[in-house]
Design an enzyme around this catalytic site. Structure first.
Site, mmCIF file in Angstrom:
data_model
loop_
_atom_site.group_PDB
_atom_site.id
_atom_site.type_symbol
_atom_site.label_atom_id
_atom_site.label_comp_id
_atom_site.label_asym_id
_atom_site.label_seq_id
_atom_site.Cartn_x
_atom_site.Cartn_y
_atom_site.Cartn_z
ATOM 1 N N LYS A 184 32.440 86.417 33.908
ATOM 2 C CA LYS A 184 31.118 86.954 33.216
ATOM 3 C C LYS A 184 31.317 86.398 31.818
ATOM 4 O O LYS A 184 32.069 86.927 31.139
ATOM 5 C CB LYS A 184 30.785 88.334 33.311
ATOM 6 C CG LYS A 184 30.684 88.688 35.040
ATOM 7 C CD LYS A 184 30.437 90.164 35.039
ATOM 8 C CE LYS A 184 31.618 91.140 34.479
ATOM 9 N NZ LYS A 184 31.333 92.570 34.933
ATOM 10 N N THR A 215 21.171 97.516 28.270
ATOM 11 C CA THR A 215 21.796 96.770 29.061
ATOM 12 C C THR A 215 22.934 97.617 29.738
ATOM 13 O O THR A 215 23.686 97.086 30.266
ATOM 14 C CB THR A 215 22.421 95.385 28.550
ATOM 15 O OG1 THR A 215 23.134 95.531 27.482
ATOM 16 C CG2 THR A 215 21.113 94.432 28.242
ATOM 17 N N GLY A 217 25.135 99.345 32.056
ATOM 18 C CA GLY A 217 25.115 99.389 33.289
ATOM 19 C C GLY A 217 25.162 97.927 33.877
ATOM 20 O O GLY A 217 25.286 97.949 35.285
ATOM 21 N N THR A 218 25.346 96.914 33.425
ATOM 22 C CA THR A 218 25.262 95.508 33.918
ATOM 23 C C THR A 218 26.352 95.413 34.676
ATOM 24 O O THR A 218 26.179 94.654 35.917
ATOM 25 C CB THR A 218 25.048 94.581 32.770
ATOM 26 O OG1 THR A 218 26.073 94.646 31.777
ATOM 27 C CG2 THR A 218 23.583 94.522 32.402
ATOM 28 N N GLY A 219 27.530 95.659 34.332
ATOM 29 C CA GLY A 219 28.617 95.187 35.225
ATOM 30 C C GLY A 219 28.991 95.881 36.432
ATOM 31 O O GLY A 219 29.167 95.412 37.602
ATOM 32 N N CYS A 220 28.457 97.404 36.428
ATOM 33 C CA CYS A 220 28.585 97.997 37.636
ATOM 34 C C CYS A 220 27.602 97.565 38.376
ATOM 35 O O CYS A 220 27.798 97.411 39.722
ATOM 36 C CB CYS A 220 28.150 99.539 37.360
ATOM 37 S SG CYS A 220 29.371 100.309 36.111
#
Length: 271
Positions: A184, A215, A217-220
């Site tokens: 990412k 933003t 929580g984007t990875g989860c």
């Protein structure tokens, strides 16, 4: 309807399991995972690995669950209900990483590994002593690994400053054993660009950089969306493309909560 004229029993949706920590603020962790799974039409289940005291300003405290509690939750779900995909997030300690890797190795379902190292606010969510277990035990179980650039640097030593470096990063991650790497590049300047590759096929995913600081929580959310796609029967490339689209919309609709960084909107498609 059945032959006797009775309504047919509902068909259960695909079952997807998240193995991760709890975010009391609801923006990341198992809360984000379960919201994402619901939004994408699968039945979400959870194995809690740690409990955090967390809000829009950061992580004020974190407590690991006993390894035996993690194992018991996993076996309880998988042995009775079954799973079509598993996603991992915050695993905290070497003992938990090792136990989860052993459980995943015995589960016949695709696995999405989000090798969470720190929170959006920079708070440590993985002990330094657990990095070797992530490299040698967890990543080899992954169908898709989804590290950000900080996590790539911690796991492989490769530091990326531009798009060209994403290939080097992906090669280094693949060398640790996952079938696919999704590196990412959201921390790079310009568009939000990610690279998905299995070492042969290469897929670049781009989205405009949105002017929204909320933003959390984007990875989860991205990893859970991929798991939802895989659990629904999609191939890796299709699942990742759909997840990228969903997360881009969630970031676009992210909203303020508290005094810090608010969450992405997991329910944006229903608003």
């Amino acid at each position: 309807m059945t032959a006797e004229g009775r309504p047919a029993a509902p068909v259960p949706p695909p079952r997807v399991l998240t193995v991760a920590g709890s975010d009391s603020g609801g923006g990341a962790g198992i809360q984000a995972d379960l919201k994402t799974m619901l939004a994408l039409g699968v039945h979400g289940m959870s194995v809690v690995t740690a409990v955090t005291a967390q809000n829009s300003l950061g992580v004020q405290g974190a407590w690991d669950l006993p390894v035996e509690a993690v194992r018991a939750q996993y076996r309880s779900v998988v042995d009775d209900i079954g799973v079509q995909a598993v996603k991992t997030g915050m695993l905290s300690s070497a003992a938990i990483v090792t136990a989860v890797a052993e459980l995943l190795a015995g589960t016949a379902a695709p696995v999405v590994v989000d090798p969470v190292g720190v929170s959006k606010h920079g708070d440590a969510l993985l002990a330094q002593s657990a990095l070797d277990a992530v490299r040698t035990a967890l990543l080899p179980t992954a169908t898709v690994a989804t590290p950000n650039l900080d996590e790539v640097a911690s796991l492989t030593g490769v530091r990326v400053t531009d798009e060209d470096g994403l290939r080097r990063a992906a090669d280094a991650v693949l060398a640790l054993g996952p079938r696919w790497a999704l590196v990412k590049g959201g921390h790079l300047p310009g568009d939000a660009v990610d690279l998905l590759t299995d070492g042969t096929e290469e897929v670049w995913l781009r989205a405009p950089r949105l002017d929204n600081r909320h933003t959390h929580g984007t990875g989860c959310t991205l990893a859970s969306a991929i798991a939802a796609g895989l659990g629904s029967g999609a191939d890796v490339v299709t699942a990742v493309r759909a997840a990228k689209s969903y997360v881009t919309g969630a970031v676009r609709h992210g909203f303020a909560l508290g005094g810090g960084i608010g969450p992405v909107d997991h329910g944006w498609r229903t608003r």
